[in-house]
Scaffold this motif. Sequence first.
Motif, PDB file in Angstrom:
ATOM      1  N   GLN A 126       5.352   2.970   9.184  1.00  0.00           N
ATOM      2  CA  GLN A 126       6.651   3.285   8.599  1.00  0.00           C
ATOM      3  C   GLN A 126       7.362   2.012   8.136  1.00  0.00           C
ATOM      4  O   GLN A 126       7.603   1.092   8.924  1.00  0.00           O
ATOM      5  N   GLY A 127       7.692   1.962   6.848  1.00  0.00           N
ATOM      6  CA  GLY A 127       8.465   0.853   6.314  1.00  0.00           C
ATOM      7  C   GLY A 127       7.684  -0.390   5.966  1.00  0.00           C
ATOM      8  O   GLY A 127       8.265  -1.339   5.415  1.00  0.00           O
ATOM      9  N   LEU A 128       6.386  -0.442   6.249  1.00  0.00           N
ATOM     10  CA  LEU A 128       5.585  -1.617   5.887  1.00  0.00           C
ATOM     11  C   LEU A 128       5.428  -1.695   4.369  1.00  0.00           C
ATOM     12  O   LEU A 128       5.261  -0.679   3.698  1.00  0.00           O
ATOM     13  N   ASN A 129       5.471  -2.899   3.844  1.00  0.00           N
ATOM     14  CA  ASN A 129       5.221  -3.125   2.428  1.00  0.00           C
ATOM     15  C   ASN A 129       3.745  -3.484   2.245  1.00  0.00           C
ATOM     16  O   ASN A 129       3.302  -4.552   2.672  1.00  0.00           O
ATOM     17  N   VAL A 130       3.002  -2.571   1.647  1.00  0.00           N
ATOM     18  CA  VAL A 130       1.572  -2.775   1.433  1.00  0.00           C
ATOM     19  C   VAL A 130       1.309  -2.865  -0.060  1.00  0.00           C
ATOM     20  O   VAL A 130       1.672  -1.956  -0.816  1.00  0.00           O
ATOM     21  N   VAL A 131       0.695  -3.965  -0.470  1.00  0.00           N
ATOM     22  CA  VAL A 131       0.361  -4.154  -1.881  1.00  0.00           C
ATOM     23  C   VAL A 131      -1.153  -4.099  -2.037  1.00  0.00           C
ATOM     24  O   VAL A 131      -1.888  -4.814  -1.355  1.00  0.00           O
ATOM     25  N   ILE A 132      -1.614  -3.233  -2.947  1.00  0.00           N
ATOM     26  CA  ILE A 132      -3.030  -3.151  -3.289  1.00  0.00           C
ATOM     27  C   ILE A 132      -3.199  -3.863  -4.624  1.00  0.00           C
ATOM     28  O   ILE A 132      -2.562  -3.501  -5.619  1.00  0.00           O
ATOM     29  N   SER A 133      -4.056  -4.881  -4.644  1.00  0.00           N
ATOM     30  CA  SER A 133      -4.137  -5.775  -5.794  1.00  0.00           C
ATOM     31  C   SER A 133      -5.559  -5.876  -6.321  1.00  0.00           C
ATOM     32  O   SER A 133      -6.494  -6.136  -5.553  1.00  0.00           O
ATOM     33  N   GLY A 134      -5.723  -5.681  -7.628  1.00  0.00           N
ATOM     34  CA  GLY A 134      -7.048  -5.878  -8.207  1.00  0.00           C
ATOM     35  C   GLY A 134      -7.388  -4.839  -9.257  1.00  0.00           C
ATOM     36  O   GLY A 134      -6.525  -4.370 -10.002  1.00  0.00           O
ATOM     37  N   ASP A 135      -8.645  -4.441  -9.277  1.00  0.00           N
ATOM     38  CA  ASP A 135      -9.160  -3.512 -10.276  1.00  0.00           C
ATOM     39  C   ASP A 135      -8.840  -2.078  -9.849  1.00  0.00           C
ATOM     40  O   ASP A 135      -9.714  -1.311  -9.454  1.00  0.00           O
ATOM     41  N   ILE A 136      -7.575  -1.729  -9.942  1.00  0.00           N
ATOM     42  CA  ILE A 136      -7.102  -0.421  -9.484  1.00  0.00           C
ATOM     43  C   ILE A 136      -7.790   0.712 -10.249  1.00  0.00           C
ATOM     44  O   ILE A 136      -8.175   1.736  -9.668  1.00  0.00           O
TER      45      ILE A 136
ATOM     46  N   TYR B 157       2.726  -0.525  -3.133  1.00  0.00           N
ATOM     47  CA  TYR B 157       2.863  -1.113  -4.464  1.00  0.00           C
ATOM     48  C   TYR B 157       1.481  -1.508  -4.961  1.00  0.00           C
ATOM     49  O   TYR B 157       0.569  -1.764  -4.180  1.00  0.00           O
ATOM     50  N   LEU B 158       1.361  -1.583  -6.290  1.00  0.00           N
ATOM     51  CA  LEU B 158       0.107  -1.989  -6.905  1.00  0.00           C
ATOM     52  C   LEU B 158       0.338  -3.201  -7.782  1.00  0.00           C
ATOM     53  O   LEU B 158       1.432  -3.380  -8.346  1.00  0.00           O
TER      54      LEU B 158
ATOM     55  N   LEU C 119      -1.928   7.158 -10.615  1.00  0.00           N
ATOM     56  CA  LEU C 119      -1.714   7.102  -9.173  1.00  0.00           C
ATOM     57  C   LEU C 119      -0.247   7.286  -8.801  1.00  0.00           C
ATOM     58  O   LEU C 119       0.061   7.684  -7.676  1.00  0.00           O
ATOM     59  N   GLY C 120       0.656   6.947  -9.689  1.00  0.00           N
ATOM     60  CA  GLY C 120       2.069   7.226  -9.453  1.00  0.00           C
ATOM     61  C   GLY C 120       2.790   6.223  -8.567  1.00  0.00           C
ATOM     62  O   GLY C 120       3.850   6.549  -8.010  1.00  0.00           O
ATOM     63  N   PHE C 121       2.259   5.002  -8.443  1.00  0.00           N
ATOM     64  CA  PHE C 121       2.921   3.978  -7.639  1.00  0.00           C
ATOM     65  C   PHE C 121       3.413   2.848  -8.546  1.00  0.00           C
ATOM     66  O   PHE C 121       2.876   2.618  -9.633  1.00  0.00           O
ATOM     67  N   SER C 122       4.428   2.132  -8.074  1.00  0.00           N
ATOM     68  CA  SER C 122       5.023   1.058  -8.867  1.00  0.00           C
ATOM     69  C   SER C 122       4.111  -0.157  -8.928  1.00  0.00           C
ATOM     70  O   SER C 122       3.470  -0.519  -7.934  1.00  0.00           O
ATOM     71  N   TYR C 123       4.088  -0.794 -10.092  1.00  0.00           N
ATOM     72  CA  TYR C 123       3.347  -2.045 -10.273  1.00  0.00           C
ATOM     73  C   TYR C 123       4.305  -3.230 -10.220  1.00  0.00           C
ATOM     74  O   TYR C 123       5.401  -3.185 -10.775  1.00  0.00           O
ATOM     75  N   ILE C 124       3.860  -4.288  -9.542  1.00  0.00           N
ATOM     76  CA  ILE C 124       4.616  -5.525  -9.471  1.00  0.00           C
ATOM     77  C   ILE C 124       3.661  -6.671  -9.774  1.00  0.00           C
ATOM     78  O   ILE C 124       2.444  -6.501  -9.797  1.00  0.00           O
TER      79      ILE C 124
END
Length: 309
Positions: free
Chosen positions: A145-155, A176-177, A188-193
């Motif tokens: 809960q509340g963790l900021n997880v960023v998935i980075s790469g060849d989405i 985030y992606l 996927l419907g997630f925000s990109y940063i």
Amino acid sequence: MKHFVSTKNLTAEEMITIVELAERFRNNHPTFDHQLFVANLFFEPSTRTKVSFLVAEKKLGMETLDLQMEASSVTKGESLYDTAKTCESIGANLLVIRHQDDNWYEGLIDKFPIPIINAGAGKGEHPTQCMLDLQTIYQEYGCFQGLNVVISGDIKHSRVARSNAHALQTLGANVYLTAAPGFEDASLGFSYISIDDAVEMCDVLMLLRIQHERHGKEQYDTSSYHDKYGLTIEREKKMRDRAIIMHPAPVNRGVEIASELVECRRSRIFKQMNNGTYIRMAIITLLAKEWGMHDGDLTEEFGTLYGII
């Protein structure tokens, strides 16, 4: 839980159950009290997933049927269904399948009287990898809960991204992606940063390799990828003190991550691999219980965990 082919049909409680059961199995686990056969059908190359399944199966006392596709009737044109049906007919009690089609399991799970585990489906899902990733994060933070997880790469070409993003959202994480141009997937419907914003705000940075084998006719210039989009030594220094680095591997050192960071203090890459064995033991055991393959009283042995699924 008749089969384990997707994380999308799991509740938060079910996912936590699997994670906690895997943790218990690290020190104490059941072995099946009669002979069971599992067929490992890997139509795509694999190191970590295949080996950890083999170790998990051996630890549980199972007999493994490790079919080598290049020496099987697949080379003669045999279909996935017929290969799987052959193994089930000969005596397999469980099928572990990796295949290049995104949704290969949709044509199988209603046709087989034995459980099926998805060990990777093209660009679709990789649910057991997702579960070991969740276990790794849970070991670190004890919650999602509340963790900021960023998935980075060849989405765009990643089954890991698809499984993990939705599972983490279900568990309450902020997902985030970040990706280089051409590697995004808006569906996927997630925000990109940006990667530079990602390293400063994330609790977990989950890196992915560039999956050249899935690009087909698409061509991407990756010569400057590391400097522009990868986790460089300079970017790692900007991460939060407790932030961790993850990667499902195989790792392309010097591309998505600097080689020096693969085993740095933040890295949990090899911890993820270690967790893979216990997660897969837990999933196999839960399926065996659901299908009546285990005669022992597992509920009494491991508390109330089994009552959730």
